[in-house]
Motif scaffolding. Structure first.
Motif, PDB file in Angstrom:
ATOM      1  N   PRO A 615       0.844  -1.213   0.000  1.00 19.31           N
ATOM      2  CA  PRO A 615       0.000   0.000   0.000  1.00 19.31           C
ATOM      3  C   PRO A 615       0.870   1.250   0.000  1.00 19.31           C
ATOM      4  N   ASP A 616       0.426   2.260  -0.706  1.00 21.47           N
ATOM      5  CA  ASP A 616       1.106   3.551  -0.552  1.00 21.47           C
ATOM      6  C   ASP A 616       0.248   4.444   0.340  1.00 21.47           C
ATOM      7  N   ASP A 617       0.711   5.639   0.604  1.00 22.80           N
ATOM      8  CA  ASP A 617       0.057   6.473   1.610  1.00 22.80           C
ATOM      9  C   ASP A 617      -1.369   6.865   1.238  1.00 22.80           C
ATOM     10  N   LYS A 618      -1.677   6.750  -0.056  1.00 27.31           N
ATOM     11  CA  LYS A 618      -3.026   7.165  -0.444  1.00 27.31           C
ATOM     12  C   LYS A 618      -4.044   6.059  -0.239  1.00 27.31           C
ATOM     13  N   THR A 619      -3.588   4.832  -0.248  1.00 23.77           N
ATOM     14  CA  THR A 619      -4.564   3.744  -0.147  1.00 23.77           C
ATOM     15  C   THR A 619      -5.015   3.580   1.297  1.00 23.77           C
ATOM     16  N   GLN A 620      -6.171   2.992   1.392  1.00 25.14           N
ATOM     17  CA  GLN A 620      -6.744   2.752   2.711  1.00 25.14           C
ATOM     18  C   GLN A 620      -5.995   1.597   3.344  1.00 25.14           C
ATOM     19  N   PHE A 621      -5.511   1.802   4.566  1.00 28.12           N
ATOM     20  CA  PHE A 621      -4.674   0.773   5.163  1.00 28.12           C
ATOM     21  C   PHE A 621      -5.521  -0.334   5.782  1.00 28.12           C
ATOM     22  N   TYR A 622      -6.487   0.060   6.592  1.00 21.37           N
ATOM     23  CA  TYR A 622      -7.348  -0.947   7.224  1.00 21.37           C
ATOM     24  C   TYR A 622      -8.533  -1.158   6.293  1.00 21.37           C
ATOM     25  N   ASN A 623      -8.388  -2.052   5.313  1.00 21.70           N
ATOM     26  CA  ASN A 623      -9.395  -2.095   4.259  1.00 21.70           C
ATOM     27  C   ASN A 623     -10.217  -3.369   4.279  1.00 21.70           C
ATOM     28  N   GLN A 624     -10.200  -4.114   5.371  1.00 20.36           N
ATOM     29  CA  GLN A 624     -10.925  -5.381   5.365  1.00 20.36           C
ATOM     30  C   GLN A 624     -12.424  -5.171   5.165  1.00 20.36           C
ATOM     31  N   LEU A 625     -12.962  -4.160   5.836  1.00 14.26           N
ATOM     32  CA  LEU A 625     -14.403  -3.933   5.741  1.00 14.26           C
ATOM     33  C   LEU A 625     -14.784  -3.495   4.341  1.00 14.26           C
ATOM     34  N   THR A 626     -13.953  -2.629   3.747  1.00 11.83           N
ATOM     35  CA  THR A 626     -14.256  -2.163   2.398  1.00 11.83           C
ATOM     36  C   THR A 626     -14.199  -3.324   1.422  1.00 11.83           C
ATOM     37  N   LEU A 627     -13.205  -4.173   1.638  1.00 11.03           N
ATOM     38  CA  LEU A 627     -13.077  -5.309   0.734  1.00 11.03           C
ATOM     39  C   LEU A 627     -14.293  -6.212   0.842  1.00 11.03           C
ATOM     40  N   LYS A 628     -14.773  -6.369   2.065  1.00  8.52           N
ATOM     41  CA  LYS A 628     -15.934  -7.233   2.263  1.00  8.52           C
ATOM     42  C   LYS A 628     -17.131  -6.733   1.472  1.00  8.52           C
ATOM     43  N   SER A 629     -17.266  -5.405   1.424  1.00  3.17           N
ATOM     44  CA  SER A 629     -18.438  -4.852   0.757  1.00  3.17           C
ATOM     45  C   SER A 629     -18.306  -4.889  -0.756  1.00  3.17           C
ATOM     46  N   LEU A 630     -17.093  -5.077  -1.228  1.00  8.14           N
ATOM     47  CA  LEU A 630     -16.912  -5.050  -2.681  1.00  8.14           C
ATOM     48  C   LEU A 630     -17.262  -6.415  -3.280  1.00  8.14           C
ATOM     49  N   PRO A 631     -17.683  -6.433  -4.509  1.00  6.23           N
ATOM     50  CA  PRO A 631     -17.902  -7.729  -5.178  1.00  6.23           C
ATOM     51  C   PRO A 631     -16.570  -8.440  -5.423  1.00  6.23           C
ATOM     52  N   GLU A 632     -16.691  -9.707  -5.608  1.00  4.99           N
ATOM     53  CA  GLU A 632     -15.529 -10.590  -5.667  1.00  4.99           C
ATOM     54  C   GLU A 632     -14.463 -10.117  -6.659  1.00  4.99           C
ATOM     55  N   GLU A 633     -14.912  -9.703  -7.832  1.00  2.00           N
ATOM     56  CA  GLU A 633     -13.927  -9.424  -8.893  1.00  2.00           C
ATOM     57  C   GLU A 633     -13.151  -8.137  -8.636  1.00  2.00           C
ATOM     58  N   GLN A 634     -13.802  -7.212  -7.874  1.00  2.00           N
ATOM     59  CA  GLN A 634     -13.094  -5.955  -7.625  1.00  2.00           C
ATOM     60  C   GLN A 634     -12.125  -6.041  -6.455  1.00  2.00           C
ATOM     61  N   ARG A 635     -12.270  -7.079  -5.661  1.00  2.00           N
ATOM     62  CA  ARG A 635     -11.448  -7.168  -4.451  1.00  2.00           C
ATOM     63  C   ARG A 635      -9.967  -7.206  -4.785  1.00  2.00           C
TER      64      ARG A 635
END
Lengths: 687, 825
Positions: A615-635
């Motif tokens: 990850p670089d400084d712009k990306t969300q570091f704690y992203n587990q919840l966001t990933l959960k909400s995303l559909p499979e292919e975008q994860r």
């Protein structure tokens, strides 16, 4: 990311010991902490307060004072002895009896030539500091009551001594008392109680600042012996005695005082009218980070460090002194040691808990079913309670991966036990004939097949002992080619039994080839201390975590950093990762996912997937919840290498067992707090 | 604001005294505070209002002592002028015209001839954006000087005067989130930001500078006080925190020596912190309303706190309250009408919670509170407690009816109707009857009949009934005391009544039911007629007075003002005006109507007999006016101007939604006041000597007497007396005869006028002797009236009047006796 069965262990009743004394050495930027149980720890102030050295205590060894003389550390305690520590090998060097009864305080002069101790019998004893020992020189005039606190004038010609109800100023040349300053007792019921001058500070301009049990910080003039000013620091309506503990000063413009209510009060020497020179001591900030009495405070260059009965070391930064605000200058509370107190037998499900005076061996429970919380089929079971022989406390301990061997070491002895475990009958036998070299160890480690024991010894050497049913046999000693002789605090053996890595307090990491029993190579020295390391089972790469939260992967076979490690260094780590304030304490590898590295610190568990982008400084570091909400292919596109799990808190140890289950040993701070003695009663607002 | 030539809106009486911090004169004898358009001077010892500094034409927003002369005071006002006063004598010395509205004034001892003022930055008044400017005062001998030399010091500052403080040659202000410190030596300014922790409310609320040290104290929203030091250095500033207040700190003040810090907040506890030893603090609790401002006298002996209930408390440095200056208490809303107590001529309205306050507008003094609810008021937000919502006096002032209610928001309404009788002995109202269930729903309107003989109360309530209450012996109890009981219950088509009103002679009662007005005869309780002028619910209802008593006026919600002729029962005239308040003058035919249109209120004064208004004043104020009252004057004006005639007998006061009590003043009134003050200016040329004081006092007394009773006759004698004294004073000492000779002459010079007066009085009484008995009665009644008129200032005047009467009676007796003796033989 993978699922783990987790043993959430909360039966390790580790109690950190209360802090009794602090001493800061400006030159080497180390702070020494003495605890109630007699242990002394050295923290590196500019390396994120990493706990570099731990010298375990002894029974009946109450340390009352700590003092640095140059780079040498001395302590004095109620047993009446002055102790010097061997910081290289992390042990007691020698103890000299002062013959004055219990010693309440110790102070070294700035010139580094003398030590003064205040004794129960009312004498201030001067010791000359020699090259290798200290030598009693003489007594100053004997007083009627015990000497509680001492402070040298920076010139070294005078000493102020705090006693019951008074402060005496001694001329060091003549040994006679120059002034006697009488401290007032409290008003009302505390009138009959003696006023204990818990601490004195002698400033170069002749001002003496004292803190006493009435709750006052008083400023005295040493020329006239008069009280200049007094500040009431604690409230008057508490009946128990107040402690204003070590006032500590820095540059003579700032002074901190700790109180029995858990507050630290800062005084500053400020010009009252801007642009003019007439300065006054003014009470300024108040910090409240402790729940219990503060027994020791120290002001270091950029922060106030305080410790007390609640066993936590609090580093409160002074923002006006900090040049750049960063994670290194954040408020920091150190609760647990930066060493592992738990070792796991990965193959047999046993855990060894290390207490200061005993060891406990537990068998993990079993569960069945599926889901987020499992039904416990068999409760965890305490198999063994092993008490230490002798007065010394345990320095290190280990259980072999197969669960057959238990080893521990104190400052004076090392003991190896063989465990027999058939069903419910547990018995141990002590291996009696140990090789001579195994007299004491700084760190202990078993090889993964439990056939060898590695014992870190003096001079950064590692002794190799082979274990068999019949007993143990000394095989050889691994010595680094060159470098320092600091004690080793970390050992890591490879899964295939070919490599061993050792890290010492000088930040050196040596790698040995166990087959040739020769030093293989040395990892380039980094400025920060290694807090955890592990050798990858398949690639044989050494993965190291540093105190400043950097990470490195070093290929042992190629003797160079791996490409992934270079990429990490090039791209830099995420801001959130760097801002964590506790060091990583363990590195594990998941054999099923070779690209996964499992790390943990006190507050989180992290899995680094080396196959994913950083990850670089712009990306969300704690992203587990966001990933959960995303559909499979975008994860895929959103995920990065760091998977952080914050389910567990106050983690002492995480270990991956061979059956793919995780053991998480937690020690909730609430439990620690509930076992502490009750704090001094304090009136809360609006109650 | 001024549209018509000589009538303008002024804030005179009942204004806020707590708008700005009060100041104490350097000798601790006077407290000065702003009050509407005036600056009032009170004595610290007796709490009496001594005089006021009059001259500003709009709200005075700030006062400060002249650092160069401690007998002078600067005041600034929204009218854009700064005035310099001699506050002991109340003389206007100088006026500086700045030209834009001013909101606060500060002076710094380091900068003589410079004033610091808050001016509005934006022309739009809604956008609260202010800046601090410094103004150089030009040196000029003229009375009125234009000061145009302005330079901005800092901008974007808070309007609250507590947020700016001057220290040792420097100024610091707070905005919501930072302190700006400006030093005049180094001309550097920087800010200290409040550490914005999550959830912590540590915005700055007030600031104070230490008088000698470089230390700034700031108060915070969460009740903490921080003392900042070492703030010149960019980073090494440091602060210590103290916390006692549980809510925002409203004000901070250092004592002049700098040994203590005073703080106050909503707790209405004055806290004194010892500077340097921060734990030591003293408290002065239970001061009334929340503390808004604190100020200390220059010698540190007296403190003044101003409170939210329009009060100034004078506190000794030993933390003892030694005086309370109470202004008109204004809560959040005035629920009762503005009323005039017929006996004391005091203004009566809601005061403290659960109380009615009696406020003398003439002397601008709070008289007393009458506890209506008689329950402990609990200071807690959101608690539903009893409030006085209606009150009415009968025409003689011997009965007072009050309605208190609670549960306005919730469904369970609870209310009491109480009747209070005036007790001559205690000179106050005593509870006579409490009616717990007067109606089944809320009482909307209430009025007493205006006849002298029988007092009757009519209440109209939302249960679509109106009830008449009479005093009479209760048949059940058979007691001597007369309680009030219901006499008649009336209703009309189950409509909810909205208003009720008695005609001037009490022969008719008008009750409006929504759109219909019903006229009843109180004697027979027979409905005489109905008047209806839809559309629109009747909002206000009143009968004409005196010559116009045949007219009934009503306003509707549909912007209609109607006038019915009761003789013909027809609509006389109607006009389309949105009237928010209709107020008849009880002493004349005039009726005042306030109408709210397009964000400003207009006033129309008219006689019911003709639809043409006597007087109109457009844009009286920008808020809606719901309360107004005509207050009788002590002495009628004799203005002949048509537009000001309606103000001859009484003054119109009205209350805006901002709780500002405003009134109208005429040009003649102002002229009279100005002339008196100008004379003082001339007198000022005489040096202040003990003789002058003696003389001046003497002369003033004489003048007063002149204006009061004998305008012509005394003049020559007075001058004669002063001529002797003048001669005496102007003759060189070495030519004067011996003091023993002069003494009697000197004393005699004082006596001359006195003897003249007594002579005059004797002459008067002799005249009166010749007068007929009828006139005697009239005279008596007049005196009675006067006695009644001053309920509060009771005995001494009464006794004087009685004495005079006794004297007269004695004399008349003698003559009668002599006549009898003569006639007998």
């Amino acid at each position: 990311m993978g699922e783990f069965k987790v043993h959430r262990v909360r039966f390790f009743d580790y109690m950190p010991s209360g802090i009794r004394a602090l001493a800061f050495n400006r030159d080497i930027e180390r702070i020494a902490v003495a605890r109630m149980d007699g242990s002394v720890e050295v923290f590196h102030c500019s390396d994120r307060f990493f706990q570099e050295k731990i010298i375990p205590g002894r029974e009946q060894c109450g340390i009352e004072g700590l003092s640095w003389v140059g780079e040498r550390l001395f302590s004095a305690g109620l047993n009446g002895g002055i102790t010097e520590y061997d910081l290289t090998n992390q042990k007691v060097k020698y103890t000299v009896d002062a013959y004055g009864g219990p010693i309440w305080t110790i102070a070294g002069n700035q010139q580094g030539t003398h030590l003064a101790v205040g004794c129960e019998d009312g004498t201030v004893k001067l010791f000359e500091v020699n090259e290798d020992k200290i030598q009693f020189e003489r007594n100053l005039d004997r007083q009627k009551s015990r000497i509680i606190s001492l402070s040298w004038h920076p010139s070294g010609s005078k000493i102020a001594a705090g006693m019951m109800d008074m402060i005496q100023i001694f001329n060091v040349e003549t040994g006679h008392s120059v002034h006697r300053l009488l401290a007032d007792r409290g008003v009302g019921t505390s009138r009959s109680k003696e006023c204990v001058v818990w601490s004195v500070v002698y400033l170069s301009d002749g001002t003496i600042i004292s803190g006493d049990s009435v709750g006052m910080v008083k400023l005295w003039d040493d020329q006239t012996g008069t009280l200049i000013k007094s500040h009431n620091v604690t409230k008057c309506d508490v009946i128990t005695s107040y402690l204003i503990v070590p006032l500590e000063w820095q540059n003579e413009d700032s002074l901190v005082a700790g109180t029995s209510e858990g507050t630290v009060v800062q005084f500053q020497f400020i010009s009252m009218v801007l642009g003019k020179d007439d300065k006054e001591w003014v009470r300024t900030r108040t910090f409240k980070n402790h729940t219990h009495d503060i027994r020791a405070v120290a002001e270091i260059t950029t922060a106030v460090v305080s410790g007390g009965m609640d066993a936590q070391l609090v580093v409160r930064p002074l923002l006006d002194k900090v040049e750049v605000r960063s994670a290194a200058s954040a408020l920091r509370k150190i609760h647990f040691p930066h060493r592992r107190l738990v070792s796991c037998a990965r193959k047999s499900g046993l855990m060894l808990f290390q207490y200061p005076g005993h060891l406990e061996l537990w068998r993990l429970g079993e569960s069945e079913g599926k889901g987020s919380s499992l039904f416990v089929k068999r409760n965890p079971e305490k198999l063994l309670h092993l008490k230490v022989k002798g007065e010394d406390h345990i320095r290190c301990s280990a259980v072999s991966p197969c669960g057959e061997w238990i080893v521990y070491s104190t400052a004076s002895s090392l003991r190896l036990y063989r465990l027999h475990c058939d069903n419910n009958n547990v018995s141990i036998t002590k291996i009696s004939k140990l090789p001579m070299v195994l007299s004491s160890a700084n760190q202990l480690c078993f090889s993964s097949d439990s056939s060898h024991l590695f014992s870190a010894s003096t001079q950064s050497s590692v002794h190799l002992v082979s274990l068999s049913q019949s007993g143990c046999k000394f095989v050889g000693t691994l010595k680094p080619k060159s470098g320092s002789h600091q004690a080793i605090h970390l050992l890591a053996a490879s899964e295939d039994g070919k490599w061993l890595a050792s890290a010492n307090s000088d930040h050196e990491v040596h790698i040995y080839n166990l087959q040739t029993r020769k030093a293989h190579c040395t990892v380039p020295v980094y400025s920060s201390a290694v807090t955890a390391m592990g050798i990858h089972p398949t690639t044989n790469c050494l993965f190291m975590m540093y105190a400043d939260q950097q990470m490195c992967e070093y290929s042992i076979e190629q003797k160079q950093y791996t490409d992934w490690s270079r990429m990490v260094q090039r791209k830099g780590l995420h801001r959130f990762w760097m801002e964590r304030d506790t060091p990583c304490l363990n590195v594990m590898f998941n054999p099923q996912h070779p690209s996964h590295v499992i790390l943990h610190d006190t507050y989180m568990l992290c899995i680094i997937d080396q196959s994913l982008p950083l990850p670089d400084d712009k990306t969300q570091f704690y992203n587990q919840l966001t990933l959960k909400s995303l559909p499979e292919e975008q994860r895929k596109s959103h995920s990065h290498a760091f998977k952080v799990c914050k389910t567990f808190k106050d983690i002492l140890c995480v270990e991956l067992m061979s059956d793919q289950s995780l053991v998480v040993v937690e020690r909730p701070l609430e439990d620690v707090a509930s076992q502490l003695p009750a704090p001094i009663k304090q009136k809360k607002f609006a109650t | 604001m001024v549209e018509t030539s000589d009538i303008r809106v002024v804030r005179c009486g009942g204004s806020k005294v707590n708008l700005t911090p009060p100041i104490i004169s350097s000798d601790s004898r006077f407290v000065l505070c702003t009050s509407g358009d005036l600056v009032k001077v009170y004595s610290t010892r007796t709490e009496e209002w001594l005089h006021s500094l009059q001259g500003h034409t709009n709200q005075v927003t700030g006062i400060t002592l002249n650092p160069a002369n401690h007998l002078q005071v600067y005041s600034c006002s929204v009218d854009g002028t700064v005035k310099l006063w001699d506050f002991i004598d109340g003389i206007l010395i100088k006026t500086f015209v700045i030209g834009c509205p001013l909101f606060a004034i500060y002076v710094s001892e380091k900068h003589t001839g410079v004033l610091f003022l808050h001016v509005s930055m934006a022309t739009d008044s809604k956008n609260e954006c202010f800046q601090l400017v410094s103004v150089h005062l030009p040196k000029s001998a003229e009375q009125e000087v234009e000061a145009k030399e302005m330079s901005a010091v800092s901008s974007h500052i808070s309007k609250n005067p507590s947020c700016t403080a001057f220290g040792r040659g420097s100024v610091s202000e707070t905005c919501m989130s930072m302190v700006i410190f400006i030093s005049f030596f180094s001309l550097c300014s920087f800010s200290l930001k409040a550490t914005d922790k999550k959830g912590a409310k540590n915005a700055f609320t007030c600031i104070a500078c230490h008088p000698t040290d470089d230390c700034i104290a700031t108060g915070h929203e969460d009740g903490k006080i921080r003392l900042w030091r070492n703030f010149i250095h960019k980073k090494e500033y440091t602060y210590s925190t103290q916390h006692w207040h549980h809510n925002a700190v409203n004000t901070l003040c250092f004592t002049p020596e700098g040994t203590h810090l005073l703080s106050g907040g909503i707790e209405s506890v004055l806290v004194q912190w010892q500077y340097g030893a921060d734990n030591r603090k003293e408290f002065l609790p239970r001061l009334g309303g929340s503390i808004l401002h604190i100020s200390a006298s220059s010698d540190g002996q007296l403190f003044c706190t101003s409170h939210s209930d329009n009060k100034i408390t004078v506190i000794e440095s030993s933390f003892k309250v030694c005086g309370v200056i109470q202004g008109l208490v204004k809560g959040d809303a005035v629920l009762t009408d503005l009323m005039i107590d017929p006996r004391s001529k005091a203004l009566v309205l809601n005061g403290k919670p659960g109380h009615l306050q009696f406020y003398s507008l003439l002397r601008d003094k709070h008289l007393y509170n009458l506890d209506i609810v008689q329950q402990e008021y609990i200071y807690e937000a959101g608690l539903d407690q009893f409030e006085v919502v209606k009150a009415a006096f009968d025409i003689k002032g011997s009965w007072l009816a009050t309605v208190e209610e609670r549960g306005k928001k919730s469904s369970d309404l609870e209310f009491f109707l109480k009747l209070w009788a005036f007790d001559e002995r205690t000179q106050s109202f005593v509870l006579n009857t409490t009616i717990t269930a007067a109606h089944t729903d809320r009482i909307i309107s209430m009025c007493f009949s205006s006849s002298e003989e029988t007092t009757m109360l009519v209440t109209a309530a939302e249960d679509s009934q109106f009830k008449a209450w009479c005093q009479g012996a209760d048949a059940d109890t058979q007691q001597d005391q007369n309680f009030w009981s219901c006499d008649f219950v009336g209703s009309y088509h189950k409509l909810n009544p909205t208003n009720c009103s008695f005609s001037a002679d009490s022969s008719l009662l008008a009750v409006s039911f929504q759109e219909v007005i019903t006229i009843w005869s109180p004697d027979t309780w027979e409905m005489l007629t109905t008047l209806c002028q839809p559309p629109g619910v009747i909002r206000d209802l009143c009968f004409g007075r005196l010559s116009c008593s045949k007219y009934l006026l009503g306003t509707t919600t549909k912007n209609l003002l109607c006038c019915w002729n009761l003789l013909t029962c027809e609509l006389e005239w109607s006009t389309s005006v949105d009237v928010s308040k209709l107020q008849p003058d009880p002493f004349s035919e005039n009726v005042a109507a306030f109408s709210y249109q397009s964000k400003h209120t207009d006033l129309f004064v008219f006689k019911p007999s003709e639809p043409r208004p006597l007087f109109t004043n457009k844009n009286v104020c920008s808020e809606k006016v719901h309360r107004a009252v005509f207050v009788p004057r002590e002495e009628p004006l004799n203005s002949c101007d048509e537009s000001t005639q309606w103000l001859n007998r009484s003054q119109l006061y009205f209350l805006t939604q901002n709780m500002d009590l405003l009134t109208f003043s005429t040009a003649t009134e102002e002229d009279r006041m100005l002339s008196s003050s100008k004379q003082l200016v001339i007198d000022d040329s005489v040096a202040v000597t003990p003789f002058y004081l003696l003389l001046g006092k003497h002369r003033q007394q004489q003048q007063k007497l002149n204006t009061q009773s004998h305008p012509v006759s005394d003049k020559p004698q007075q001058t004669q007396g002063s001529v002797t004294i003048k001669e005496l004073l102007h003759t060189p000492a070495h030519v004067l005869p011996a003091a023993s000779v002069l003494c009697s002459m000197f004393v005699n010079s004082f006596l001359i006028s006195n003897t003249g007066e007594t002579l005059q009085e004797e002459m008067d009484s002799e005249k009166e002797e010749e007068d007929s008995e009828e006139e005697m009665e009239a005279c008596d009644s007049q005196q009675e009236l006067r006695a009644q008129g001053s309920v509060d200032e009771v005995t001494p005047k009464l006794s004087k009047a009685q004495e005079r009467e006794l004297k007269r009676v004695r004399k008349t007796d003698f003559s009668w006796m002599a006549g009898l003796i003569d006639s007998k033989p």
